[in-house]
Design a protein around this motif. Sequence first.
Motif, mmCIF file in Angstrom:
data_model
loop_
_atom_site.group_PDB
_atom_site.id
_atom_site.type_symbol
_atom_site.label_atom_id
_atom_site.label_comp_id
_atom_site.label_asym_id
_atom_site.label_seq_id
_atom_site.Cartn_x
_atom_site.Cartn_y
_atom_site.Cartn_z
ATOM 1 N N ARG B 67 50.910 -6.615 -12.666
ATOM 2 C CA ARG B 67 52.065 -5.775 -13.025
ATOM 3 C C ARG B 67 53.400 -6.510 -13.013
ATOM 4 O O ARG B 67 54.301 -6.192 -13.796
ATOM 5 N N MET B 68 53.526 -7.489 -12.103
ATOM 6 C CA MET B 68 54.814 -8.180 -11.965
ATOM 7 C C MET B 68 55.176 -8.994 -13.197
ATOM 8 O O MET B 68 56.345 -9.229 -13.469
ATOM 9 N N THR B 76 57.444 -0.663 -11.767
ATOM 10 C CA THR B 76 56.083 -1.014 -11.346
ATOM 11 C C THR B 76 55.719 -0.215 -10.099
ATOM 12 O O THR B 76 56.589 0.184 -9.320
ATOM 13 N N LEU B 77 54.439 -0.008 -9.930
ATOM 14 C CA LEU B 77 53.941 0.788 -8.803
ATOM 15 C C LEU B 77 52.584 0.215 -8.437
ATOM 16 O O LEU B 77 51.864 -0.274 -9.298
#
Lengths: 424, 252
Positions: B67-68, B76-77
């Motif tokens: 996600r990063m 983002t989560l």
Amino acid sequence: MSDWRQMWTDLDMDLEKHDILMNVLGQIYDDLFISQHDRPEGMGYYDFVMTELHGLRVKELMDMKEQGKKVVGTFCVFVPEEIVVGSGNACIGLCAGADFTVPDGEAVLPRNICSLIKSLMGFKLAKICPYFQATDLVVGETTCDGKKKAWEILNEYVPTYVMELPQCKETRDMELWEAEIKRFKEKIDELSGRVITADEIAEGIRIVNAKRDVLQRLQNLRAADPSPISGKDAILINQLSFFDDHKRFTEMTSKLCDELEKKVATGEGVFPKGTPRILLAGTPMPIPFWKPHHIIETSGAVVVGEESCIGTRYFESKIPEIPTTIDEQITALAKRSMGVNCSCFTPNTARGEDIVRLAKDLKVDGVIYFNLMFCQPYSIEYGVIEKRLEKEGIPIIKIESDFSDEDSGQLKTRIEAFVEMVKK
Amino acid sequence: MFVVGIDAGSTATKAVLLEDENLIAWSMNPTGWSPRETAKNIFTSLLEKTGVEEGSLAAVVATGYGRMGISFATKTLTEISCHAKGAHYYFPENETIIDIGGQDSKIIQISPKGSVTKFAMNDKCAAGTGRFLQVMATALGMDLADMANITDIEPCKINSMCTVFAESEVISLLANGAAKESIAAGLYYSVAKRIVSMSSGFRINKITFTGGTAKNSGLKQALEKELRHSLVIPQEPQIIGALGAALSFNSL
């Protein structure tokens, strides 16, 4: 730096390996500490102490040694440093938090034991810690199984005196512990070449009490929202309290607290107000171990307290009234350390109350229980703590790791998920 | 209001498009060597497929291991929060989610409102993950899709927990004449036992099973037997993370 190279050579250090360690640490320190925003100005003192950690401070100890003083190295907050400080000798809490030295420790220790023990052993074997090299006497303790057996090995490299810590806190155990402190006092007499007086011990208690008090004051300031100081900076200060000259440290930390008080009054903090607040509880986090703090504080939360030997378990134990006879002083010192709710004792139910109290006083959103891998007492105690916090509706998660960076990604996912979970 | 959710997993990247919290379309591609590129491509093709303009999106929420690296995400989560949201969307009465992905497995406990109350992860070891089954399918010379249909077979006991050593064990078993189907059944029990040991401390009750491995009937059967509980599986168990990411937009 060339001044120090001669001193390090005289201390029989491995200069090459030491250079590598210093470079690595320097880079890490920049990345983790200097890069922070809105740091209190008073942190400049501790940054300076860090740059001169193996230089000026060691020189101070070497000067003391030239005057006939001795350096005593410790690894546990139960050891009555007050006696050593009062006797005019130096009492240093030695390093045990670097992954760098673990492989050296593993040369003489099994792999599947706590990294703290492997690291401290490695610091001695690799000859890269000037404090260790300057230490005349290491004081060990029978806290956990790992440490108990490790002292036997360490004694082959540096004189190691072991204090027998009781398992329980009943009357019979207090008797044992008082006898152990009496025996320790006699050892310090022998080390000093004279009998230390009650006045000197009283002064030692005063000096150490003052240090504990200022650390408590620092902790109290972190109850504010927003906290005026990061958890990372706070743990660094706590870690350095074991190395620095007591009086100077107390004075500088008091100045810092004055600055922080002003910030609290104007609502100035290092993270925005309402940032999720975390209490870190668990095994000790010796210098230079900063991983849990760094991950938490780069995942949208702030650490506002440490229920750890480097943290509340150190400074919350005090000697309120200073006795004037040696026997009474020994009893007071025994009481002080027995007030520390370490997992090495059984039972240890008071610790659950400590954590609940801290969580409430610091108005935390959650508790992160950090356990050094292979530490059995703290690991097993987690179950008890979890149940106790569940009763209060305080969220808690257990994170188990060592000093290496290989699991930073996985830890970050868990910590981020926990922060998401507790966010209001 | 349009929202895109992206789950950049270690094995597969999934993307969903929601309109006012309704699932309009979804896509899935193998992640390959560049999670960043795969995410960008899947995002672009999803918008093309549906005719939705990037400018009309209220948000792009990214989750998962990669996600990063998704620079175009607005938020983002973690995959824990996202799987909770996604599973709760389909089965709001369920309290427990078991997700077995490509390289990790998780157990998540949720409140009636769908918020996470407790979780455990295994992301340090391939045992008990999709990777374990992938390696074993190769060792058995079977297609994972065919292996997935093996149910109601007496399992062979597999002793090794470690993927590497279990693979050696499978090859030995084959050499000694054990049937492929029995071995496959045994492997499913290995995975199920890993999940059971991770589940201690959780209230195992009303379980939603997600992840690519949830499409595996043999694994589902072994899990139900070992957990002594039935599992429900969403129609597309692999997109639950991406769905949850998109649904999380409202609570950010």
